[in-house]
Design a protein around this motif. Structure first.
Motif, PDB file in Angstrom:
ATOM      1  N   GLY A   1      37.223  10.818  46.921  1.00 31.67           N
ATOM      2  CA  GLY A   1      37.649  10.020  45.774  1.00 31.67           C
ATOM      3  C   GLY A   1      37.161   8.600  45.844  1.00 31.67           C
ATOM      4  N   ALA A   2      35.956   8.424  46.300  1.00 34.15           N
ATOM      5  CA  ALA A   2      35.475   7.074  46.611  1.00 34.15           C
ATOM      6  C   ALA A   2      35.760   6.073  45.510  1.00 34.15           C
ATOM      7  N   PHE A   3      36.501   5.092  45.894  1.00 28.58           N
ATOM      8  CA  PHE A   3      36.923   4.023  45.016  1.00 28.58           C
ATOM      9  C   PHE A   3      35.682   3.236  44.591  1.00 28.58           C
ATOM     10  N   GLY A   4      35.471   3.151  43.306  1.00 28.27           N
ATOM     11  CA  GLY A   4      34.317   2.385  42.838  1.00 28.27           C
ATOM     12  C   GLY A   4      33.150   3.249  42.418  1.00 28.27           C
ATOM     13  N   ALA A   5      33.228   4.546  42.718  1.00 25.53           N
ATOM     14  CA  ALA A   5      32.068   5.396  42.449  1.00 25.53           C
ATOM     15  C   ALA A   5      32.004   5.864  40.992  1.00 25.53           C
ATOM     16  N   ASP A   6      33.134   6.008  40.373  1.00 25.14           N
ATOM     17  CA  ASP A   6      33.163   6.568  39.016  1.00 25.14           C
ATOM     18  C   ASP A   6      33.742   5.534  38.050  1.00 25.14           C
ATOM     19  N   ARG A   7      32.897   5.040  37.160  1.00 22.96           N
ATOM     20  CA  ARG A   7      33.323   3.985  36.252  1.00 22.96           C
ATOM     21  C   ARG A   7      33.547   4.518  34.843  1.00 22.96           C
ATOM     22  N   SER A   8      33.727   5.809  34.705  1.00 27.93           N
ATOM     23  CA  SER A   8      33.806   6.358  33.353  1.00 27.93           C
ATOM     24  C   SER A   8      35.056   5.882  32.628  1.00 27.93           C
ATOM     25  N   ASP A   9      36.090   5.556  33.361  1.00 26.68           N
ATOM     26  CA  ASP A   9      37.299   5.034  32.722  1.00 26.68           C
ATOM     27  C   ASP A   9      37.186   3.505  32.688  1.00 26.68           C
ATOM     28  N   PRO A  10      37.270   2.912  31.518  1.00 24.03           N
ATOM     29  CA  PRO A  10      37.087   1.451  31.434  1.00 24.03           C
ATOM     30  C   PRO A  10      38.093   0.669  32.272  1.00 24.03           C
TER      31      PRO A  10
ATOM     32  N   LEU B   1      36.094  -9.673  54.592  1.00 22.96           N
ATOM     33  CA  LEU B   1      36.818  -8.616  53.879  1.00 22.96           C
ATOM     34  C   LEU B   1      36.478  -8.612  52.393  1.00 22.96           C
ATOM     35  N   ALA B   2      36.405  -9.794  51.824  1.00 22.28           N
ATOM     36  CA  ALA B   2      36.090  -9.881  50.399  1.00 22.28           C
ATOM     37  C   ALA B   2      34.673  -9.386  50.141  1.00 22.28           C
ATOM     38  N   ALA B   3      33.743  -9.806  50.977  1.00 25.10           N
ATOM     39  CA  ALA B   3      32.350  -9.378  50.808  1.00 25.10           C
ATOM     40  C   ALA B   3      32.227  -7.873  51.011  1.00 25.10           C
ATOM     41  N   ASN B   4      33.040  -7.355  51.887  1.00 27.67           N
ATOM     42  CA  ASN B   4      33.014  -5.904  52.113  1.00 27.67           C
ATOM     43  C   ASN B   4      33.467  -5.154  50.863  1.00 27.67           C
ATOM     44  N   GLY B   5      34.439  -5.724  50.157  1.00 31.23           N
ATOM     45  CA  GLY B   5      34.860  -5.099  48.910  1.00 31.23           C
ATOM     46  C   GLY B   5      33.719  -5.077  47.894  1.00 31.23           C
ATOM     47  N   THR B   6      33.038  -6.192  47.774  1.00 33.89           N
ATOM     48  CA  THR B   6      31.895  -6.285  46.856  1.00 33.89           C
ATOM     49  C   THR B   6      30.842  -5.245  47.209  1.00 33.89           C
ATOM     50  N   LYS B   7      30.525  -5.211  48.473  1.00 30.22           N
ATOM     51  CA  LYS B   7      29.496  -4.306  48.967  1.00 30.22           C
ATOM     52  C   LYS B   7      29.890  -2.846  48.736  1.00 30.22           C
ATOM     53  N   THR B   8      31.152  -2.555  48.993  1.00 28.30           N
ATOM     54  CA  THR B   8      31.615  -1.176  48.852  1.00 28.30           C
ATOM     55  C   THR B   8      31.544  -0.722  47.406  1.00 28.30           C
ATOM     56  N   MET B   9      31.919  -1.616  46.487  1.00 24.99           N
ATOM     57  CA  MET B   9      31.869  -1.251  45.072  1.00 24.99           C
ATOM     58  C   MET B   9      30.426  -0.943  44.660  1.00 24.99           C
ATOM     59  N   ALA B  10      29.481  -1.733  45.168  1.00 23.09           N
ATOM     60  CA  ALA B  10      28.080  -1.514  44.802  1.00 23.09           C
ATOM     61  C   ALA B  10      27.550  -0.219  45.422  1.00 23.09           C
ATOM     62  N   LEU B  11      27.950  -0.008  46.647  1.00 27.36           N
ATOM     63  CA  LEU B  11      27.414   1.138  47.388  1.00 27.36           C
ATOM     64  C   LEU B  11      27.894   2.473  46.827  1.00 27.36           C
ATOM     65  N   GLY B  12      29.147   2.506  46.400  1.00 35.30           N
ATOM     66  CA  GLY B  12      29.734   3.770  46.001  1.00 35.30           C
ATOM     67  C   GLY B  12      28.933   4.474  44.921  1.00 35.30           C
ATOM     68  N   ALA B  13      28.544   3.706  43.906  1.00 35.02           N
ATOM     69  CA  ALA B  13      27.849   4.321  42.782  1.00 35.02           C
ATOM     70  C   ALA B  13      26.489   4.872  43.216  1.00 35.02           C
ATOM     71  N   THR B  14      25.872   4.209  44.168  1.00 35.17           N
ATOM     72  CA  THR B  14      24.543   4.637  44.590  1.00 35.17           C
ATOM     73  C   THR B  14      24.571   5.917  45.406  1.00 35.17           C
ATOM     74  N   ILE B  15      25.492   5.982  46.316  1.00 36.59           N
ATOM     75  CA  ILE B  15      25.416   7.086  47.271  1.00 36.59           C
ATOM     76  C   ILE B  15      26.318   8.258  46.924  1.00 36.59           C
ATOM     77  N   ALA B  16      27.235   8.070  45.993  1.00 39.47           N
ATOM     78  CA  ALA B  16      28.183   9.154  45.693  1.00 39.47           C
ATOM     79  C   ALA B  16      27.489  10.486  45.432  1.00 39.47           C
ATOM     80  N   PRO B  17      26.372  10.497  44.709  1.00 39.72           N
ATOM     81  CA  PRO B  17      25.744  11.803  44.435  1.00 39.72           C
ATOM     82  C   PRO B  17      25.327  12.542  45.709  1.00 39.72           C
TER      83      PRO B  17
END
Lengths: 458, 432
Positions: free
Chosen positions: A216-225, A251-267
Motif C-alpha cells: 500500500g505504498a503511501f504516495g504511489a497512487d494519486r488517483s484520489d485528489p 526526516l522531512a527530506a526523506n518524506g519528500t524523497k519517498t513521495m517521489a520514489l513511490g510513483a516511479t517504482i511502484a509498477p
C-alpha cells in the motif's frame, strides 16, 4: 557513517544494520543531497508541476541518463555472517579436507563436479547448470591481509574496500564510485533493504534503499485528489529547512524523497514478489534492470551464514536460497539486458578449516566468491589456499586480495578507475571475456497494472 | 523553582514514550530534581501478568508471538511508570536474544520479565542473571559450550557488546572466558538453566592477566566489580546516554555520569539515570532535536495519542518493515539509532501503520470537531493531540496550507488526513 565510540560495535551474525546509513545522512549538505539523490530529480519536478507528469518526473530524469553501450550492471549479493567457502566450493580431491571435518565434510559423491578435485555444494544445482554453460567464475582464496576474526571488522573492511583504519566518516567502495560520477542522478545505485549498507554509501551520495514490499505504498497512487493533496503536503515539508535540526531535516527530506520514489517504482512491485529471503530481492533487482531506470549497481544480501553449530542443514538451506534466488533473477531478467549484468557474491570471511565440536565451524579468513554473467570467463580463478599450511589460528592463508576482485569489476563492469577508488593498484583477474556489444532497446513503458493503494475509505 | 513545560515534556518523552498533556501539567510545579524523582519512582508500576496465550500449546507459536508483542506494546502504552518499560526495551536491545534462534515465545517472555524486574537495579546483578537466562544460553550458544570443546560466542559478546567494548580484551581473554563458562547450559528440556559440573573446565585459565580457576560468574565479577569496572561503567553510561539523550555524549558529560555510576552501589542503574536526567545537557538543543523515534517508540506514541490498543492497531503488522521487530533484534548488536530509521522503505512502513490507525481513530471520533474550526485552530488541535508540543513553523504552515486547500476543493478526507498528517511530520518522527 561514523562508528560512535565506545559501544557501537558488534561481532555476530549479520553486522549489516550497523554498516548501514540513512538515506539522507546529516553529514550531507542539503544542496549536495538535492544534487546527488533521487530527491533532486523529483524535487525539481514537484516544484515545477507537481505530480502531473504521468509516471512522474523520475523516469524522465533516469531516462535522461541511460546506460551507455558497454556500461555494465553490477548486482552484489552479500552472504552475511561469514560463508563457509570450503563447504561451498569443496576440495573433494584433498584428503586434508576430509580429515579436518569429520562431522561436516561433504562426500565427493554428493558434490556437484566442477573440475578435477573440486565440487560444488549439492544445494547449488542451478548454479551448476550456469557453470556448465561457462557463465560462472569462482575466485578462490579471497581475503584481506592481517585478517581479524570479528564480523564487524571484517565486514567493515570488505564494505569500505580498504584495509586502512576507518576514517571518522568512512565511505564504501561503491559509494566512492558513486561520488566520482559526473551526473549521479536518478536511481544509479539501489540497495534492496530498509537502509543503505556502507559499501554503497559515499561521502556525497549513496544508493537509494528500496524494500521488498511496498504494501500500500503511501504516495504511489494519486488517483484520489485528497490523497494527492496529502502526499503533496508531505513532499512540501521537505522542501525547506524543517527548523528542527539536522535529524528533522533528514526526516522531512526523506518524506519528500519517498513521495517521489513511490510513483516511479511502484509498477516494479507488480505482480507480487516471490517469497523467500534473497529471492524477492533479486527478482526486484531484475525488474528494476528491465525497467531501465538507469540503475547500474544493486546491492542485495541475506544471512546468516554464521554457522557455529549444526552447520550442515542450515548451510544447505541458505545455499539453496542463494541458488533459487539467482535462478529467479535470470528467469526475470530480460534477455536483452542479460549480457550487461554481472552478479557477484561476497562475505566477510570464510570459516575455520577444522570443524568444531558443535558440528559447525568458527570464524575463519579466506573464502570464495562467485562472479556470474554471460560475459564471464567461466572456471576456477585465483589459487586455492593450502588446507595444511595454515595461519596460527588454523585458518586459510589468502591467495587473492579482495581488492583485486573489486578492481576487476570496477574496471570491467563500471569502467571506473580502480586505483582511484581502492587507493592503490591491486591488479585485476581475467574474469571476463567481453560484453555483448549490442545496446539493449530501452523498454517501452506500457500501461502497467495499477498499484493497489488501499486506503479504507469510509 | 518550577520546571518548564518543554523540559518536563522532553524528560517524559525520553524517560517514557508519549506524555499526555495532563501528565506534563502535573509535574511543572516541581523543581527539576523533584520531577526526575517522580519519573524514577516505579512503585506504582502494575504487576505484569503474562499474556495467557504465551506457552499455551493449543495456540500456534505465531499467534503466541503476536500476543507477546501486543502485550508488551500495551504495557509501554499504558504503564503509569513508563520508564520501567523504556529500560526493559533498552535491555532487550543490549542483552540481545532473538526469537529467531531461541525459538520459544515463553523463553523470550521469561527473559523480558527478567529485564523488567531488574531494569533499574544493579547492572552486575542484571548481567549475572542474564548470563544464566535460558534464552541467552540458547541464543549465544553457551548451552553448547562444554569442556574440551569451548564455544566462544557468549564469552566474546559478554565483553565486546555487553560490558566493556571492543579493544578492552584480547583473543586469549575470550578463550579463557569461554573455558570459564563451560558447563553453564540447559537441562534436558532445553528451557531451564543447569550447571553441569562434568562439562565445566575446572583447569587454570589466564583471564585479563590473572591465572586461576575462573568460573563464569567470577568472570562477570572481574569485569564489573574488579579490574574493568570503570571501563564497563563508562561503556554502559555512554550507551544509556545515547539511548536517552543523543548519540555519542561529549567527554565532560560522559566523565560526569560515569563517575556517578561508579560511585553507586554495585553499578546502580537508577543512579545512572538520575545523573543523566539531571544534567543540563540533557535539556539542550542537541538533546531535544537529537533523537529520531525508533519504530517501537513511534508506534507506542501513535497508539497512545489515538487511544487505540495494540490489538486494534496491529503494530506487529508494520514493525518489521520499519526495521524494529520486538523479540527479533537483527543481530546480537541490537538496534541502532537515528539514521537507521530513515529511508523510503521505513517511511512506507510507518505510513502504512499510521494510515491503518487513522481509520480506526476516525471511527472512534478522533478530531471529529475540527471541521468546525478555522484551519489554524484545527491544525493546532491536531498537532497538540499528537503530543507535538513545539511544532516547527514550517510544519504548521504546510499543514494549514494543506487544510485550506482540502477545504477549498471540498475534499472528502479532511478528518482522516488531519489524523494521518501529524504522525508523518518530522516533528512527530523525532522524539522531540
Amino acid at each position: 557513517m561514523t562508528r560512535p565510540a565506545p559501544f557501537d560495535d558488534t561481532d555476530f551474525a549479520s553486522v549489516y544494520p550497523q554498516l548501514c546509513r540513512p538515506e539522507t545522512p546529516s553529514g550531507l549538505t542539503r544542496r549536495r543531497f538535492l544534487q546527488a539523490g533521487i530527491a533532486g530529480a523529483g524535487a525539481a519536478v514537484v516544484l515545477a508541476n507537481p505530480w502531473r507528469r504521468g509516471l512522474s518526473g523520475l523516469a524522465t530524469a533516469a531516462a535522461a541518463t541511460p546506460l551507455n553501450a558497454g556500461d555494465g550492471i553490477l548486482v552484489l549479493i552479500m552472504l552475511g555472517g561469514g560463508n563457509d567457502g570450503l563447504n561451498t566450493v569443496i576440495p573433494i580431491g584433498d584428503g586434508a579436507y576430509y580429515s579436518s571435518r569429520p562431522t561436516l565434510a561433504i562426500p565427493a559423491a554428493q558434490a556437484l563436479p566442477l573440475a578435477p578435485g573440486w565440487g560444488l555444494h549439492p544445494s547449488l544445482v542451478h548454479l551448476k547448470t550456469r557453470w556448465d554453460a561457462g557463465h560462472v567464475a569462482i575466485v578462490q582464496g579471497v581475503g584481506y591481509p592481517n585478517p581479524n576474526l570479528s564480523h564487524f571488522d571484517s565486514m567493515d573492511t570488505w564494505m569500505r574496500g580498504t584495509t586502512t583504519a576507518p576514517a571518522a566518516n568512512p565511505t564504501g567502495w561503491l559509494g566512492r564510485w558513486l561520488d566520482g560520477l559526473t551526473s549521479p542522478a536518478g536511481l544509479k545505485a539501489v540497495a534492496i533493504d530498509t537502509s543503505c549498507p556502507l559499501y554503497l554509501a559515499g561521502a556525497t551520495t549513496q544508493a537509494v534503499a528500496l524494500p521488498t514490499a511496498l504494501d500500500g505504498a503511501f504516495g504511489a497512487d494519486r488517483s484520489d485528489p485528497s490523497d494527492g493533496r496529502m502526499f503533496d503536503a508531505i513532499s512540501l515539508l521537505g522542501q525547506g529547512p524543517s527548523g528542527l535540526g539536522p535529524w528533522g531535516d533528514a526526516l522531512a527530506a526523506n518524506g519528500t524523497k519517498t513521495m517521489a520514489l513511490g510513483a516511479t517504482i511502484a509498477p516494479e512491485y507488480q505482480p507480487a514478489l516471490p517469497p523467500g529471503d534473497l529471492t524477492p530481492q533479486l527478482v526486484l533487482a531484475a525488474r528494476l534492470i528491465n525497467a531501465n531506470l538507469g540503475v547500474q549497481v544493486i546491492g542485495t544480501g541475506f544471512g546468516s551464514f554464521d554457522t557455529h553449530t549444526t552447520e550442515a542443514g542450515f548451510h544447505a538451506a541458505q545455499l539453496s536460497e542463494l541458488d533459487t534466488a539467482v535462478q529467479a533473477f535470470y528467469d526475470t531478467l530480460s534477455p536483452a539486458w542479460a549480457g550487461w549484468v554481472t552478479v557477484m557474491t561476497f562475505s566477510e570471511f570464510g570459516r575455520r578449516v577444522d570443524c568444531n565440536d558443535s558440528a559447525g565451524t568458527d570464524h575463519g579468513t579466506a573464502s570464495c566468491q562467485f562472479v556470474i554473467g554471460s560475459g564471464v570467463q567461466g572456471g576456477l580463478a585465483g589459487r586455492a589456499p593450502s588446507l595444511t599450511a595454515l595461519d596460527p589460528d588454523g585458518n586459510l592463508i589468502m591467495t587473492t586480495d579482495f581488492r583485486t576482485v573489486y578492481a576487476t569489476v570496477l574496471d570491467h563492469c563500471l569502467h571506473a578507475n580502480p586505483a582511484t577508488i581502492l587507493g592503490g593498484d591491486f591488479g585485476t583477474l581475467p574474469l571476463f571475456t567481453g560484453w555483448t556489444t549490442a545496446q539493449p532497446t530501452r523498454r517501452l513503458l506500457p500501461a502497467r497494472p495499477r498499484f493497489p493503494f488501499l486506503p479504507r475509505k469510509p | 523553582m518550577p520546571t518548564s513545560r518543554q523540559d518536563v515534556a522532553h524528560l517524559l518523552r525520553r524517560a517514557g514514550f508519549a506524555p499526555l498533556p495532563a501528565e506534563i501539567d502535573a509535574l511543572t510545579s516541581l523543581d527539576r530534581p523533584a520531577v526526575v524523582e517522580q519519573v524514577l519512582n516505579t512503585s506504582a508500576a502494575p504487576p505484569a501478568p503474562p499474556p495467557s496465550e504465551v506457552g499455551n500449546p493449543a495456540i500456534s507459536q505465531w499467534d503466541q508471538f503476536v500476543a507477546l508483542q501486543q502485550w508488551w506494546i500495551d504495557r509501554m502504552r499504558t504503564s503509569p511508570c513508563p520508564i520501567q518499560e523504556k529500560m526493559t526495551l533498552f535491555w532487550h536491545g543490549h542483552f540481545v536474544s532473538s526469537l529467531d534462534k531461541v525459538g520459544q515465545t515463553s523463553m523470550m517472555l521469561a527473559q523480558n520479565q527478567k529485564f523488567r524486574s531488574m531494569a533499574m537495579g544493579s547492572f552486575r546483578t542484571l548481567t549475572q542473571s542474564i548470563a544464566l537466562d535460558p534464552a541467552m544460553l540458547r541464543y549465544l550458544d553457551n548451552a553448547d559450550n562444554v569442556a574440551g570443546a569451548p564455544n566462544e560466542n557468549f564469552a566474546r559478546e559478554l565483553m565486546e557488546l555487553f560490558t566493556v567494548g571492543v579493544g578492552q580484551y584480547r583473543q586469549e581473554d575470550v578463550v579463557a572466558s569461554a573455558r570459564a563458562w563451560t558447563g553453564y547450559g540447559l537441562d534436558s528440556t532445553g528451557t531451564a538453566f543447569v550447571f553441569d559440573a562434568a562439562s565445566h573446565d575446572a583447569g587454570s585459565k589466564t583471564f585479563l592477566g590473572i591465572s586461576r580457576n575462573w568460573d563464569g560468574p567470577a568472570i562477570i565479577d572481574e569485569l564489573l566489580a574488579g579490574s574493568r569496572k570503570s571501563v564497563a561503567a563508562r561503556f554502559i553510561a555512554g550507551k544509556l546516554w545515547s539511548f536517552l539523550a543523543y548519540p555519542s555524549p561529549p567527554q565532560v558529560v560522559l566523565d560526569a555520569i560515569t563517575a556517578d555510576f561508579l560511585a553507586s552501589t554495585d553499578l546502580d542503574i537508577t543512579v545512572l539515570l538520575r545523573s543523566i536526567f539531571n544534567r543540563p545537557e540533557f535539556y539542550s538543543t542537541p538533546a531535544t532535536s537529537g533523537l529520531v523515534r525508533s519504530p517501537v517508540e513511534l508506534v507506542v506514541a501513535a497508539l497512545r495519542y489515538t487511544g487505540i490498543s495494540a490489538a486494534n492497531g496491529h503494530p506487529e503488522w508494520y514493525l518489521g518493515g520499519m526495521g524494529q521487530e520486538l523479540f527479533y533484534p537483527p543481530n546480537v548488536a541490537g538496534w541502532h539509532q537515528n539514521s537507521y530509521w530513515i529511508s523510503p522503505a521505513s517511511f512506507w512502513a510507518r505510513a502504512g501503520f499510521v494510515r491503518n490507525l487513522t481509520w480506526t481513530a476516525q471511527a472512534a471520533g478522533l478530531l471529529a470537531g475540527t471541521g468546525q474550526l478555522p484551519a489554524a485552530a484545527a491544525v493546532a488541535t491536531a498537532l497538540s493531540t499528537f503530543g507535538i508540543t513545539a511544532p516547527s513553523a514550517e510544519t504548521v504552515s504546510r499543514l494549514q496550507a494543506w487544510l485550506t486547500g482540502e477545504r477549498a476543493a471540498q475534499g472528502w478526507a479532511e478528518q482522516p488526513n488531519l489524523i494521518t498528517l501529524p504522525m508523518l511530520t518530522p516533528d512527530f518522527q523525532l522524539a522531540q
